[in-house]
Design an enzyme around this catalytic site. Structure first.
Site, PDB file in Angstrom:
ATOM      1  N   ASP A 135       9.302   2.811   1.570  1.00 48.75           N
ATOM      2  CA  ASP A 135       8.111   3.515   2.044  1.00 48.75           C
ATOM      3  C   ASP A 135       7.939   3.238   3.533  1.00 48.75           C
ATOM      4  O   ASP A 135       7.462   2.171   3.928  1.00 48.75           O
ATOM      5  CB  ASP A 135       6.882   3.048   1.249  1.00 48.75           C
ATOM      6  CG  ASP A 135       5.594   3.736   1.706  1.00 48.75           C
ATOM      7  OD1 ASP A 135       5.614   4.423   2.761  1.00 48.75           O
ATOM      8  OD2 ASP A 135       4.565   3.576   1.027  1.00 48.75           O
ATOM      9  N   LYS A 168       2.682   9.697   8.307  1.00 45.41           N
ATOM     10  CA  LYS A 168       1.931   9.324   9.512  1.00 45.41           C
ATOM     11  C   LYS A 168       2.477   9.828  10.871  1.00 45.41           C
ATOM     12  O   LYS A 168       2.016  10.827  11.378  1.00 45.41           O
ATOM     13  CB  LYS A 168       1.732   7.810   9.545  1.00 45.41           C
ATOM     14  CG  LYS A 168       0.820   7.372   8.381  1.00 45.41           C
ATOM     15  CD  LYS A 168       0.262   6.003   8.554  1.00 45.41           C
ATOM     16  CE  LYS A 168      -0.865   5.781   7.566  1.00 45.41           C
ATOM     17  NZ  LYS A 168      -0.570   4.859   6.479  1.00 45.41           N
ATOM     18  N   PHE A 188       0.848  -1.191   0.000  1.00 40.42           N
ATOM     19  CA  PHE A 188       0.000   0.000   0.000  1.00 40.42           C
ATOM     20  C   PHE A 188       0.882   1.238   0.000  1.00 40.42           C
ATOM     21  O   PHE A 188       1.733   1.397   0.867  1.00 40.42           O
ATOM     22  CB  PHE A 188      -0.940   0.035   1.208  1.00 40.42           C
ATOM     23  CG  PHE A 188      -1.874   1.217   1.170  1.00 40.42           C
ATOM     24  CD1 PHE A 188      -2.982   1.217   0.332  1.00 40.42           C
ATOM     25  CD2 PHE A 188      -1.614   2.350   1.929  1.00 40.42           C
ATOM     26  CE1 PHE A 188      -3.816   2.323   0.253  1.00 40.42           C
ATOM     27  CE2 PHE A 188      -2.453   3.461   1.861  1.00 40.42           C
ATOM     28  CZ  PHE A 188      -3.563   3.443   1.027  1.00 40.42           C
TER      29      PHE A 188
HETATM   30  C1  LIG Z   1      -0.886   5.140   5.035  1.00 41.76           C
HETATM   31  C2  LIG Z   1       0.175   4.810   4.076  1.00 41.76           C
HETATM   32  C3  LIG Z   1       0.365   5.573   2.906  1.00 41.76           C
HETATM   33  C4  LIG Z   1      -0.552   6.689   2.502  1.00 41.76           C
HETATM   34  O1  LIG Z   1      -0.502   7.771   3.380  1.00 41.76           O
HETATM   35  P1  LIG Z   1      -1.626   8.925   3.271  1.00 41.76           P
HETATM   36  O2  LIG Z   1      -1.134   9.954   4.259  1.00 41.76           O
HETATM   37  O3  LIG Z   1      -2.929   8.305   3.631  1.00 41.76           O
HETATM   38  O4  LIG Z   1      -1.609   9.426   1.886  1.00 41.76           O
HETATM   39  C5  LIG Z   1       1.430   5.238   2.089  1.00 41.76           C
HETATM   40  N1  LIG Z   1       2.242   4.219   2.383  1.00 41.76           N
HETATM   41  C6  LIG Z   1       2.096   3.472   3.492  1.00 41.76           C
HETATM   42  C7  LIG Z   1       3.050   2.358   3.774  1.00 41.76           C
HETATM   43  C8  LIG Z   1       1.041   3.726   4.367  1.00 41.76           C
HETATM   44  O5  LIG Z   1       0.856   2.953   5.450  1.00 41.76           O
END
Ligand SMILES: *Cc1c(COP(=O)(O)O)cnc(C)c1O
Length: 392
Positions: A214, A243, A128
């Site tokens: 990521d 986050k 994701f």
């Molecule tokens: C939550 C998340 C995203 C997306 O972040 P948003 O602030 O919702 O755009 C991208 N990569 C990872 C691994 C995530 O957990």
């Protein structure tokens, strides 16, 4: 459901008015324990006095100037993140998806500058990376893609945790980067084998591809290190954060190694809000607080406690497939869909989540106290046991 909101979220029937540490209070004054931190965001819990003080002070000084001017707090935050991560320079934005968009554009620009016109980025199945079209194209989840075709070209997905096929594909000179989460969060707290990132690092070194990690969910202390890649003793070329960085004030960052430090030349990328004084002030305070309260160590030891206790309580149950995690990213995988558990726990005033339909996911605040952790462990263990008795 509320008629004037788009129905893209199926919301739980509770509304919080106030938070304090790991507790949330609803409109009737009922207290809940937050074992999710607003999906890995509020690592320092709610209304942390130090963050509130920093925010209030900044609120009365300066919120926004735009990136047409120097922003000292942004420069300080870039310095701090560079020194913590071993990377070289930062671009600030407002979310995880935007951090990944910056990463994708950075990789494409870097390749373009080297004469590559058909760039391919390898990412993982079950991953994701966000909801914007670039990040969504990198995301390895067909359900998230449905309804939004055509996606961006130039992404290919490979089995998470396995390096063989990536190694084979990466020799193509058009393969410019490998994008990967150290632990898949939304994918169901999937922890790869030790040295997975190290192997990907080696592949990228040999094939001259960028390793882009990521850490939007795993970063900022969540797994017991500042960044999860540090466990493998490597440094990626690109790092995405969001986050936990602002503890709820929106901020994202894309960090890059030295060889990419001038790839985004003047005008190549931009943002109106990104890196504003308000968000940067809070993020600096988040980093200071994690350091001063020794929260990396705390995430590590409390995480081990969760795993040990859940193993004692649940590992003997036939339908519990796995109990796993790293630091305060914890998953309990069952062999059946268990979305119902969220509501069962909510009724007992504990906030949890279910990812990938069959995995209970906990992302507790790094500041959680032992007695709060025990309450979460007991409640979740009870709920899982009850749920499995009911469904067998
Ligand atoms: C939550 C998340 C995203 C997306 O972040 P948003 O602030 O919702 O755009 C991208 N990569 C990872 C691994 C995530 O957990």
């Amino acid at each position: 459901m509320h008629d004037s909101l788009m129905p893209n979220y199926q919301r739980l029937p509770v509304c919080f008015e106030r938070g304090d540490g790991c507790n949330l209070f609803d409109s009737k004054g009922e207290k809940y324990i937050d074992a999710l931190s607003g999906i890995a965001v509020c690592g320092l819990g709610h209304a942390h006095p130090r963050l509130s003080a920093a925010l209030s002070d900044q609120v009365s000084k300066l919120w926004h100037t735009s990136n047409l001017y120097r922003i000292e707090l942004q420069e300080q935050l870039a310095d701090r993140l560079a020194s913590l991560s071993g990377l070289n320079s930062a671009f600030f934005c407002n979310s995880g998806a935007e951090a990944n968009e910056a990463a994708i554009k950075l990789a494409r620009k870097y390749a373009h500058d080297r004469g590559i016109t058909k760039p391919v980025i390898l990412s993982m199945e079950g991953s994701f990376h966000g909801r914007t079209l670039g990040a969504l194209s990198a995301t390895g989840n067909e359900k998230a893609h449905t309804g939004f075709y055509p996606l961006l070209a130039g992404f290919e997905h490979f089995e998470f945790g396995c390096t063989k096929e990536v190694e084979r594909r990466a020799v193509d000179k058009n393969v410019i980067a490998v994008l990967v989460e150290p632990i898949q969060g939304e994918g169901g707290v999937v922890v790869p084998e030790k040295n997975y990132l190290k192997k990907l690092r080696e592949i990228c070194n040999v094939t001259d591809s960028l390793l882009m990690v990521d850490e939007v969910q795993t970063g900022i202390g969540r797994t017991g290190n500042w960044f999860a890649f540090q466990k493998d003793g490597i440094v990626p070329d690109v790092l995405s954060l969001a986050k936990g960085l602002g503890n709820g004030i929106p901020i994202g960052a894309c960090l890059a190694s030295e060889k990419l430090s001038s790839t985004f030349s003047s005008g190549a990328h931009g943002t109106t809000f990104g890196g504003n004084p308000l968000a940067c002030r809070v993020a600096l305070s988040v980093l200071d607080t994690i350091l001063d309260e020794a929260l990396l160590e705390r995430a590590h030891s409390l995480g081990e406690f969760f795993i040990t206790e859940f193993t004692k309580n649940l590992a003997g149950l036939k339908r519990v497939r796995d109990i796993r995690g790293q630091g305060l990213m914890i998953g309990i995988e069952l062999d059946i869909p268990c979305g119902e558990l969220v509501m069962m726990a909510l009724k007992k005033h504990v906030l949890i989540n279910v990812a990938n339909t069959n995995t209970v996911r906990l992302l507790p605040p790094l500041i959680m106290a032992n007695d709060e952790a025990k309450k979460v462990i007991n409640t979740v263990s009870e709920c899982v046991t009850e749920f499995l008795e009911k469904t067998s």
